[in-house]
Design a protein around this motif. Structure first.
Motif, mmCIF file in Angstrom:
data_model
loop_
_atom_site.group_PDB
_atom_site.id
_atom_site.type_symbol
_atom_site.label_atom_id
_atom_site.label_comp_id
_atom_site.label_asym_id
_atom_site.label_seq_id
_atom_site.Cartn_x
_atom_site.Cartn_y
_atom_site.Cartn_z
ATOM 1 N N GLY A 177 0.817 -1.213 0.000
ATOM 2 C CA GLY A 177 0.000 0.000 0.000
ATOM 3 C C GLY A 177 0.849 1.260 0.000
ATOM 4 O O GLY A 177 0.543 2.221 -0.713
ATOM 5 N N THR A 178 1.921 1.255 0.782
ATOM 6 C CA THR A 178 2.809 2.423 0.836
ATOM 7 C C THR A 178 3.546 2.615 -0.483
ATOM 8 O O THR A 178 3.676 3.751 -0.985
ATOM 9 C CB THR A 178 3.819 2.261 1.986
ATOM 10 O OG1 THR A 178 3.108 2.109 3.225
ATOM 11 C CG2 THR A 178 4.733 3.468 2.061
ATOM 12 N N ILE A 179 4.072 1.523 -1.058
ATOM 13 C CA ILE A 179 4.748 1.619 -2.352
ATOM 14 C C ILE A 179 3.800 2.157 -3.413
ATOM 15 O O ILE A 179 4.167 3.004 -4.243
ATOM 16 C CB ILE A 179 5.304 0.242 -2.771
ATOM 17 C CG1 ILE A 179 6.455 -0.165 -1.852
ATOM 18 C CG2 ILE A 179 5.789 0.281 -4.226
ATOM 19 C CD1 ILE A 179 6.976 -1.568 -2.109
ATOM 20 N N ALA A 180 2.561 1.654 -3.387
ATOM 21 C CA ALA A 180 1.573 2.108 -4.374
ATOM 22 C C ALA A 180 1.284 3.596 -4.229
ATOM 23 O O ALA A 180 1.136 4.319 -5.221
ATOM 24 C CB ALA A 180 0.280 1.292 -4.229
ATOM 25 N N GLN A 181 1.203 4.075 -2.986
ATOM 26 C CA GLN A 181 0.912 5.492 -2.760
ATOM 27 C C GLN A 181 2.103 6.373 -3.133
ATOM 28 O O GLN A 181 1.923 7.481 -3.639
ATOM 29 C CB GLN A 181 0.534 5.712 -1.294
ATOM 30 C CG GLN A 181 -0.846 5.155 -0.935
ATOM 31 C CD GLN A 181 -1.178 5.338 0.535
ATOM 32 O OE1 GLN A 181 -0.298 5.406 1.381
ATOM 33 N NE2 GLN A 181 -2.467 5.394 0.835
ATOM 34 N N LEU A 182 3.328 5.885 -2.898
ATOM 35 C CA LEU A 182 4.521 6.701 -3.160
ATOM 36 C C LEU A 182 5.004 6.614 -4.605
ATOM 37 O O LEU A 182 5.392 7.624 -5.209
ATOM 38 C CB LEU A 182 5.657 6.278 -2.221
ATOM 39 C CG LEU A 182 5.439 6.532 -0.733
ATOM 40 C CD1 LEU A 182 6.622 6.009 0.074
ATOM 41 C CD2 LEU A 182 5.233 8.020 -0.470
ATOM 42 N N PHE A 183 4.995 5.408 -5.157
ATOM 43 C CA PHE A 183 5.598 5.200 -6.481
ATOM 44 C C PHE A 183 4.623 4.639 -7.526
ATOM 45 O O PHE A 183 4.958 4.580 -8.705
ATOM 46 C CB PHE A 183 6.786 4.226 -6.368
ATOM 47 C CG PHE A 183 7.802 4.642 -5.342
ATOM 48 C CD1 PHE A 183 8.661 5.703 -5.585
ATOM 49 C CD2 PHE A 183 7.893 3.979 -4.130
ATOM 50 C CE1 PHE A 183 9.603 6.087 -4.649
ATOM 51 C CE2 PHE A 183 8.829 4.359 -3.186
ATOM 52 C CZ PHE A 183 9.680 5.423 -3.438
ATOM 53 N N GLY A 184 3.453 4.194 -7.100
ATOM 54 C CA GLY A 184 2.493 3.606 -8.028
ATOM 55 C C GLY A 184 2.373 2.096 -7.805
ATOM 56 O O GLY A 184 3.314 1.439 -7.336
ATOM 57 N N TRP A 185 1.222 1.552 -8.151
ATOM 58 C CA TRP A 185 0.949 0.132 -7.902
ATOM 59 C C TRP A 185 1.855 -0.786 -8.710
ATOM 60 O O TRP A 185 2.113 -1.926 -8.321
ATOM 61 C CB TRP A 185 -0.512 -0.177 -8.205
ATOM 62 C CG TRP A 185 -0.928 0.107 -9.637
ATOM 63 C CD1 TRP A 185 -1.463 1.256 -10.119
ATOM 64 C CD2 TRP A 185 -0.820 -0.788 -10.740
ATOM 65 N NE1 TRP A 185 -1.702 1.148 -11.464
ATOM 66 C CE2 TRP A 185 -1.326 -0.112 -11.885
ATOM 67 C CE3 TRP A 185 -0.364 -2.078 -10.905
ATOM 68 C CZ2 TRP A 185 -1.365 -0.690 -13.155
ATOM 69 C CZ3 TRP A 185 -0.410 -2.671 -12.159
ATOM 70 C CH2 TRP A 185 -0.907 -1.971 -13.267
ATOM 71 N N ARG A 186 2.380 -0.313 -9.852
ATOM 72 C CA ARG A 186 3.223 -1.170 -10.696
ATOM 73 C C ARG A 186 4.485 -1.615 -9.954
ATOM 74 O O ARG A 186 4.910 -2.772 -10.066
ATOM 75 C CB ARG A 186 3.604 -0.432 -11.984
ATOM 76 C CG ARG A 186 2.398 -0.026 -12.835
ATOM 77 C CD ARG A 186 2.824 0.786 -14.038
ATOM 78 N NE ARG A 186 1.674 1.373 -14.707
ATOM 79 C CZ ARG A 186 0.929 0.748 -15.609
ATOM 80 N NH1 ARG A 186 1.245 -0.489 -15.956
ATOM 81 N NH2 ARG A 186 -0.114 1.328 -16.175
#
Length: 457
Positions: free
Chosen positions: A155-164
């Motif tokens: 969830g954090t990666i998706a919010q910071l860098f995108g779900w990809r």
């Protein structure tokens, strides 16, 4: 007394537990970021297909993996399943459209099906019966770390860098465990192995495409992924798809499974009912919290974390008491917890009620699965004939996958039809399907023990 981490079993245990943890991370992480992915790719009405489609195509991988495990060794399934698993994740991470995303999910599903059966067969190949309960408990324990970290990290990666990027991380983490398991040297063929049945693979393909057809007909009309058809023709195609699934199930599953006859057929049927209920509901919990209640992805993922942790706790409790508590009680109470937890989670649909009812309910559901899943695994492994661990393991996974993908096709079609008119009703129907499956399992739990002599174990 042999130990899981003794010199004889150390490599296998580390590799298996590592791969289970990775599969858990993929399930938790991708379920957390999928709401954002389908929103970005404008495919919300295909949300059910994003989970049910991979399960449908996994039927092919399961049957092929079971045949290889019984006639050669599980190593082939680990190798090919790992390639599909990682390749599908990479394909999905580069998706410029929902169709591309679904293609990647399907390839990952094929690999997941192979790996799921290969892991079950590895237990029968590598460990003595005295360690079976412990290794299956370790399967559940392997979800602990992913449960604590996967949803929050993804969830954090998706919010910071995108779900990809969240998807790419999972692909990279898969490689070490797959390399370790590939190094195992296993006996290549059992003296008791049955001759391969090519018709089973054919019927697995029929079942997979029947399930895919149900998803496409029910959910893809808004995106041009399914042909525009008149209602009568569409109804006829649905009937054909359901018939294909029914006939395939009769061929692929042990005789009597669809009638839930006592013994092994009932155990295989309950695997379908319990996992179908859990995973069909789990697919919609993050979407309910993120899209319907406006909760951040990293917070919505905590519901999945709660369920996975309680699943582990339930499995550990079951490992301690299974000699004192009857099989019937474990299965009946597990299904009751599963159904009751989903009902509590459904209360979060109402905007006036606190959103934390969803993770609270999901905690009960996870505990129920902790009682059910290892119980069914141990029972079916004990009932399996020599040299048939792969086929019995495939039956468990096939039942679960066929039930789950059918449930997702039904709930996904209703969700796609209702989401614009009444989001609350759309979520209620989707989760209600899971409640029906879990309740049915509780009512029929006694049939597993009738023919095994384990009701008073």
């Amino acid at each position: 007394m042999p130990r899981l981490l003794g010199i004889q079993f150390r490599t296998a245990t580390i590799g298996i537990v590592g791969l289970v943890s990775l599969i858990a991370y993929e399930a938790m992480g991708n379920a957390t970021v999928m709401p954002q992915a389908v929103s970005d790719l404008k495919g919300v009405s295909l949300y059910g297909f994003a989970f049910g489609g991979p399960l449908a195509i996994s039927l092919i991988g399961m049957v092929a993996s079971g045949r290889w495990a019984d006639t050669e060794s599980p190593s082939k399934s680990v190798f090919l399943g790992g390639i599909c698993f990682v390749g599908g994740l990479l394909l999905a991470s580069m998706a410029p459209s929902m169709a591309w995303m679904l293609a990647g999910r399907l390839v990952t599903g094929l690999g997941s099906g192979m790996l799921a059966v290969a892991l079950y067969a590895l237990v029968g190949h590598v460990y003595p019966p005295a360690l079976h309960s412990r290794i299956f408990a370790a399967f559940s324990a392997a979800w602990v770390l992913p449960s604590l970290l996967a949803s929050g990290i993804s969830g954090t990666i998706a919010q910071l860098f995108g779900w990809r990027w969240a998807v790419v991380v999972v692909a990279g983490l898969a490689v070490p465990s797959l390399v370790l398991l590939a190094r195992l040297r296993l006996k290549t063929r059992s003296a008791h192995a049955a001759r391969p049945q090519d018709r089973h693979l054919i019927w697995a393909i029929v079942a997979a495409f029947g399930a895919l057809a149900l998803h496409m007909l029910g959910q893809a009309e808004d995106h041009g992924a399914a042909p525009k058809v008149v209602p009568v023709l569409q109804a006829a195609l649905v009937v054909i798809a359901v018939a294909a699934l029914y006939v395939s199930a009769r061929v692929l599953l042990p005789r009597g499974t669809l009638l839930i006859q006592p013994g092994l057929p009932a155990a295989v049927a309950l695997s379908g009912l319990s996992q179908g209920a859990f995973f069909a509901a789990e697919a919609f919990i993050p979407l309910l919290l993120h899209r319907h209640r406006g909760i951040a992805l990293s917070v919505a993922g905590l519901a999945l974390t709660a369920g996975a942790l309680s699943w582990t706790a339930g499995a550990m409790y079951r490992a301690r008491v299974h000699e004192r508590v009857s099989t019937t009680s474990l299965l009946r109470n597990g299904h009751a917890l599963l159904a009751g937890g989903i009902l509590v989670s459904m209360l979060a649909i109402h905007p006036a009620l606190p959103f934390w009812l969803a993770p609270l309910g999901w905690t009960f559901s996870g505990a129920g699965m902790g009682l059910i899943s290892p119980t069914l695994s141990v029972i079916t492994l004990a009932m399996a004939a020599p040299g048939s661990h792969g086929s019995v393991g495939a039956s468990l996974r096939l039942s679960a996958a066929m039930t789950t993908t059918t449930a997702l096709a039904l709930s996904g079609a209703a969700f796609a039809a209702l989401i614009k008119q009444s989001p609350s009703l759309a979520f209620a129907f989707s989760l209600g399907v899971a409640v029906v499956l879990a309740t049915t399992g509780s009512l029929l739990a006694e049939r597993v023990a009738i023919a095994t002599g384990s009701a008073q174990k």
